[in-house]
Design an enzyme around this catalytic site. Sequence first.
Site, PDB file in Angstrom:
ATOM      1  N   LYS A 171       0.820  -1.211   0.000  1.00 17.56           N
ATOM      2  CA  LYS A 171       0.000   0.000   0.000  1.00 17.56           C
ATOM      3  C   LYS A 171       0.860   1.270   0.000  1.00 17.56           C
ATOM      4  CE  LYS A 171      -2.172  -0.866   3.892  1.00 17.56           C
ATOM      5  NZ  LYS A 171      -1.686  -2.151   4.399  1.00 17.56           N
TER       6      LYS A 171
ATOM      7  N   ARG B 185      -0.738  -8.531  13.561  1.00 20.12           N
ATOM      8  CA  ARG B 185      -1.298  -7.602  12.570  1.00 20.12           C
ATOM      9  C   ARG B 185      -2.028  -8.353  11.462  1.00 20.12           C
ATOM     10  NH1 ARG B 185       4.026  -4.905  11.407  1.00 20.12           N
ATOM     11  NH2 ARG B 185       3.065  -3.976   9.593  1.00 20.12           N
TER      12      ARG B 185
ATOM     13  N   ARG C  61     -10.028   0.738   8.211  1.00 17.93           N
ATOM     14  CA  ARG C  61      -9.594  -0.590   8.623  1.00 17.93           C
ATOM     15  C   ARG C  61     -10.689  -1.335   9.380  1.00 17.93           C
ATOM     16  NH1 ARG C  61      -3.566   0.748   8.711  1.00 17.93           N
ATOM     17  NH2 ARG C  61      -2.568  -1.272   8.538  1.00 17.93           N
TER      18      ARG C  61
ATOM     19  N   ARG D 151      11.709  -5.369   5.927  1.00 16.89           N
ATOM     20  CA  ARG D 151      11.372  -4.013   5.509  1.00 16.89           C
ATOM     21  C   ARG D 151      12.196  -2.974   6.275  1.00 16.89           C
ATOM     22  NH1 ARG D 151       5.161  -2.022   5.524  1.00 16.89           N
ATOM     23  NH2 ARG D 151       5.261  -2.223   7.777  1.00 16.89           N
TER      24      ARG D 151
ATOM     25  N   ARG E 166      10.909  -0.779  11.621  1.00 22.98           N
ATOM     26  CA  ARG E 166       9.801  -0.405  12.497  1.00 22.98           C
ATOM     27  C   ARG E 166       9.696  -1.360  13.670  1.00 22.98           C
ATOM     28  NH1 ARG E 166       4.641   0.562   8.726  1.00 22.98           N
ATOM     29  NH2 ARG E 166       3.679  -0.612  10.423  1.00 22.98           N
TER      30      ARG E 166
HETATM   31  P1  ADP Z   1       0.895  -1.770   7.863  1.00 27.21           P
HETATM   32  O1  ADP Z   1       2.274  -1.833   7.369  1.00 27.21           O
HETATM   33  O2  ADP Z   1       0.573  -2.885   8.790  1.00 27.21           O
HETATM   34  O3  ADP Z   1      -0.143  -1.567   6.794  1.00 27.21           O
HETATM   35  P2  ADP Z   1       0.518   0.967   8.946  1.00 27.21           P
HETATM   36  O4  ADP Z   1       1.796   1.719   8.921  1.00 27.21           O
HETATM   37  O5  ADP Z   1      -0.538   1.335   7.961  1.00 27.21           O
HETATM   38  O6  ADP Z   1       0.851  -0.592   8.911  1.00 27.21           O
HETATM   39  O7  ADP Z   1      -0.134   1.091  10.419  1.00 27.21           O
HETATM   40  C1  ADP Z   1       0.633   0.801  11.589  1.00 27.21           C
HETATM   41  C2  ADP Z   1      -0.265   0.677  12.800  1.00 27.21           C
HETATM   42  O8  ADP Z   1      -0.997   1.895  13.007  1.00 27.21           O
HETATM   43  C3  ADP Z   1      -1.354  -0.398  12.725  1.00 27.21           C
HETATM   44  O9  ADP Z   1      -0.856  -1.674  13.071  1.00 27.21           O
HETATM   45  C4  ADP Z   1      -2.363   0.138  13.755  1.00 27.21           C
HETATM   46  O10 ADP Z   1      -1.943  -0.106  15.078  1.00 27.21           O
HETATM   47  C5  ADP Z   1      -2.306   1.632  13.514  1.00 27.21           C
HETATM   48  N1  ADP Z   1      -3.309   2.049  12.502  1.00 27.21           N
HETATM   49  C6  ADP Z   1      -3.040   2.531  11.245  1.00 27.21           C
HETATM   50  N2  ADP Z   1      -4.181   2.816  10.585  1.00 27.21           N
HETATM   51  C7  ADP Z   1      -5.196   2.504  11.425  1.00 27.21           C
HETATM   52  C8  ADP Z   1      -6.620   2.551  11.317  1.00 27.21           C
HETATM   53  N3  ADP Z   1      -7.246   2.985  10.215  1.00 27.21           N
HETATM   54  N4  ADP Z   1      -7.354   2.138  12.391  1.00 27.21           N
HETATM   55  C9  ADP Z   1      -6.770   1.712  13.512  1.00 27.21           C
HETATM   56  N5  ADP Z   1      -5.432   1.635  13.681  1.00 27.21           N
HETATM   57  C10 ADP Z   1      -4.643   2.014  12.650  1.00 27.21           C
END
Ligand code: ADP
Length: 218
Positions: A13, A166, A88, A122, A155
């Site tokens: 994404k 996750r 989400r 990553r 991260r």
């Molecule tokens: P990923 O690489 O898993 O797609 P992101 O960088 O998008 O991770 O998000 C990291 C963390 O931030 C998620 O694991 C969650 O804890 C929080 N987070 C991000 N977006 C949302 C959302 N829309 N609703 C709830 N928590 C979120």
Amino acid sequence: MKAIIFGPPGSGKGTYASRLQAQLGVDVVAMGDIFREIMKEHTQLGNKVKQYVEKGLLVPDNVVIEVLKQRLAKTSKSKGFILDGFPRTIEQAKALEGIVPIDVVIQLDVPDWIIIERLSTRRICKNCGEIYNIRHLKPKKEGVCDKCGGQLYQRSDDTSEVIKERIGVYERQTQPVLQYYKERKFPQIEFKCKEVNMPPEVALERIVKDLKRLKLVQ
Ligand code: ADP
Ligand code: ZN
């Protein structure tokens, strides 16, 4: 164009959104990046968000929705945007309808084994957030961002324990959102990834082609 880019963690994404931003001049609103910025400030909100992100759990809907509203108020109306990491949950998808209408859902379909392989190798730029992979998407110089020269880091939620959590959270809470959009007959673009080392350009070309077909970009 107002798009959602949707897929499991590690599906690409952020990688594709950042390239679509460069290519199409759209704004990217990345929820995870916004939370990582918020966590750097040692405010009440920052500390609260951290408790969830560190465990791989979702930040509560009311918090996420409020933060998103504030961020969207700052996007340029003419440019369009891509939402990465929002919605989400079904609750978030419903709230979004009351905030701004969306034109298309870009769906990334990636098998679990690729996700795990990608997330555990990553790296992210400390300065600009650009995404790399030490095996499959290497920077020109080890540990240094191609774009800005910033330092790359891993991260804290890209550890095997939290990655597992996750993926589970995605399957339980986020995957149903896709069905929600299907039922409402939202325009969808789907990209299926089958190889771990597929260059981002391959996916990008396909996505842009479909966006053109839907007349969302020229
Ligand atoms: P990923 O690489 O898993 O797609 P992101 O960088 O998008 O991770 O998000 C990291 C963390 O931030 C998620 O694991 C969650 O804890 C929080 N987070 C991000 N977006 C949302 C959302 N829309 N609703 C709830 N928590 C979120
Ligand atoms: Zn950088």
